[in-house]
Design an enzyme around this catalytic site. Structure first.
Site, PDB file in Angstrom:
ATOM      1  N   ARG A 104       0.936  -1.424   0.043  1.00 50.25           N
ATOM      2  CA  ARG A 104       0.002   0.097   0.098  1.00 50.25           C
ATOM      3  C   ARG A 104       0.685   0.986   0.187  1.00 50.25           C
ATOM      4  O   ARG A 104       1.490   1.562   0.848  1.00 50.25           O
ATOM      5  CB  ARG A 104      -1.027   0.100   1.109  1.00 50.25           C
ATOM      6  N   HIS A 131      -7.421   0.640  -6.205  1.00 49.58           N
ATOM      7  CA  HIS A 131      -7.395  -0.248  -5.262  1.00 49.58           C
ATOM      8  C   HIS A 131      -8.202  -1.501  -5.677  1.00 49.58           C
ATOM      9  O   HIS A 131      -9.101  -1.940  -5.435  1.00 49.58           O
ATOM     10  CB  HIS A 131      -8.582   0.247  -3.981  1.00 49.58           C
ATOM     11  N   ASP A 225     -17.864   5.853  -1.049  1.00 45.76           N
ATOM     12  CA  ASP A 225     -16.395   5.873  -0.307  1.00 45.76           C
ATOM     13  C   ASP A 225     -16.144   7.344   0.462  1.00 45.76           C
ATOM     14  O   ASP A 225     -16.984   8.306  -0.113  1.00 45.76           O
ATOM     15  CB  ASP A 225     -15.448   5.654  -1.371  1.00 45.76           C
TER      16      ASP A 225
HETATM   17  N1   CP Z   1     -11.072  -0.719   2.549  1.00 49.58           N
HETATM   18  C1   CP Z   1      -9.869  -0.851   2.747  1.00 49.58           C
HETATM   19  O1   CP Z   1      -8.918  -0.878   2.129  1.00 49.58           O
HETATM   20  O2   CP Z   1      -9.747  -0.526   4.374  1.00 49.58           O
HETATM   21  P1   CP Z   1      -8.189  -0.334   5.222  1.00 49.58           P
HETATM   22  O3   CP Z   1      -8.019   0.996   4.757  1.00 49.58           O
HETATM   23  O4   CP Z   1      -8.734  -0.395   6.600  1.00 49.58           O
HETATM   24  O5   CP Z   1      -7.198  -1.460   4.755  1.00 49.58           O
HETATM   25  N1  NVA Z   2     -10.383   6.402  -1.141  1.00 50.85           N
HETATM   26  C1  NVA Z   2     -10.058   5.610   0.079  1.00 50.85           C
HETATM   27  C2  NVA Z   2      -9.976   4.276   0.262  1.00 50.85           C
HETATM   28  C3  NVA Z   2      -9.929   3.778   1.696  1.00 50.85           C
HETATM   29  C4  NVA Z   2     -10.058   2.267   1.648  1.00 50.85           C
HETATM   30  C5  NVA Z   2      -8.539   6.293   0.576  1.00 50.85           C
HETATM   31  O1  NVA Z   2      -7.711   6.455  -0.570  1.00 50.85           O
HETATM   32  O2  NVA Z   2      -8.308   6.616   1.531  1.00 50.85           O
END
Ligand code: CP
Ligand code: NVA
Length: 323
Positions: A104, A131, A225
């Site tokens: 990530r 994602h 989201d």
């Molecule tokens: N949806 C998601 O990726 O959650 P986290 O940020 O908690 O990993």
């Molecule tokens: N769009 C959000 C998704 C988190 C899972 C972010 O990037 O923070």
């Protein structure tokens, strides 16, 4: 040996419709109790988190253990990407120790660099652009709910962000009727829409509008989201103002059929993009959706590691998942 063996997953558009379906089929089998075998036995996976995580970190870690492997979580306070060491050097070094990397990262370009610098598979656990693992789990959830994905009527209400981008590519590949609704200035990036058109041979099924009513009236899924993604905190007040009329609340839900289900990748900013009454209400499937991160990622990893890895290449042992 499956086509995903030894592959990276940087964008969900790296997968074909058949490969997404294969991941979902294996995920459903695992969820139903199929024995995954131990395709990760003797293998170590580095899991890099430059941004916070709950679902992604824990579901990947559990998935790796279910598959017989050993996850090594690494946080940015330790490796300090681009500060203590370059992204490419971090990747080259990890590649000498581990069999794959789940990452990530704040900047998508760093993930691309990481993948180019490692011989083993690299999996996107979220960047500012995409994602993909989230959307694999989302597709699994919708397929469970509706029994199909092609033609599913999904209304994404919110920012044209990383989750939205992966959704646009997945919908294009799978023929999902995706309507993206967001305020002016927060549309999906034109490059994303162009790429979707190319993927679809000129006619992506994805539509975009600034008004929700028409997109909601026959929606089967309402998806949202956060308005302010990680790294955008300085824009939070502006975004609250700009998105306010598109909050997923009881009024917005009333514009959709009562059978419509509500999804959110989570974490939710309760009271901003979604109200407690909707998130905790009878139409919400967000916790089933979150659970499916585990099954989708376990399936993905089992397919990527379905052969013997030798310097990032696979030499076949075949999938251990029964068909
Ligand atoms: N949806 C998601 O990726 O959650 P986290 O940020 O908690 O990993
Ligand atoms: N769009 C959000 C998704 C988190 C899972 C972010 O990037 O923070």
């Amino acid at each position: 040996m499956g086509s995903l063996a030894g592959r990276d997953l940087i964008s969900i558009a790296d997968l074909s419709a058949a490969e997404i379906t294969e991941v979902l089929d294996v995920a459903s089998a695992l969820k139903a109790g199929a024995d995954p075998g131990r395709p990760l036995a003797g293998r170590n996976l580095a899991m890099i988190f430059q941004r916070p995580s709950n679902r992604t970190r824990v579901s990947f870690e559990v998935a790796v253990r279910h598959l017989g492997g050993h996850p090594i979580p690494l946080f940015n306070s330790e490796i300090q990407i681009g500060e203590r060491e370059s992204t490419a050097d971090i990747s080259r070094i990890l590649d000498r120790y581990v069999d794959g990397i789940v990452a990530r990262l704040s900047h998508h370009r760093d993930l691309v660099t990481m993948a180019r610098s490692a011989r083993g598979p690299v999996v996107n656990a979220m960047t500012d652009r995409e994602h993909p693992c989230q959307v694999l789990a989302d597709c699994l959830t919708i397929r469970e709910l509706l029994g199909h994905l092609a033609g599913a009527r999904v209304c994404y209400v919110g920012d044209g962000n990383n989750v939205c981008t992966s959704w646009i590519y997945a919908a294009t590949l799978l023929g999902i009727d995706l309507r993206v609704v967001g305020p002016e200035g927060y549309e999906p990036h034109p490059v994303v829409l162009e790429r979707a058109d190319v993927l679809a041979g000129g006619h992506s099924p994805v539509r975009h509008s600034h008004e929700a009513a028409e997109s909601l009236e026959d929606a089967e899924i309402i998806y949202t989201d956060v308005w302010t993604s990680m790294g955008q905190e300085a824009e939070q007040q502006q975004r609250r103002d700009d998105f306010a009329r598109l909050q997923v609340n009881d009024g917005l839900l009333a514009q959709a059929p009562p059978t419509a289900k509500v999804m959110h990748c989570l974490p939710a900013h309760r009271g901003e993009e979604i109200t407690d009454s909707v998130l905790d209400g009878p139409q919400s499937v967000v916790f089933d959706q979150a659970e499916n991160r585990l099954w989708a990622q376990e399936a993905l990893l089992s397919l990527i590691f379905s052969g013997e890895l030798q310097n990032g290449r696979t030499a076949g042992r075949g999938s251990v998942i029964p068909s």
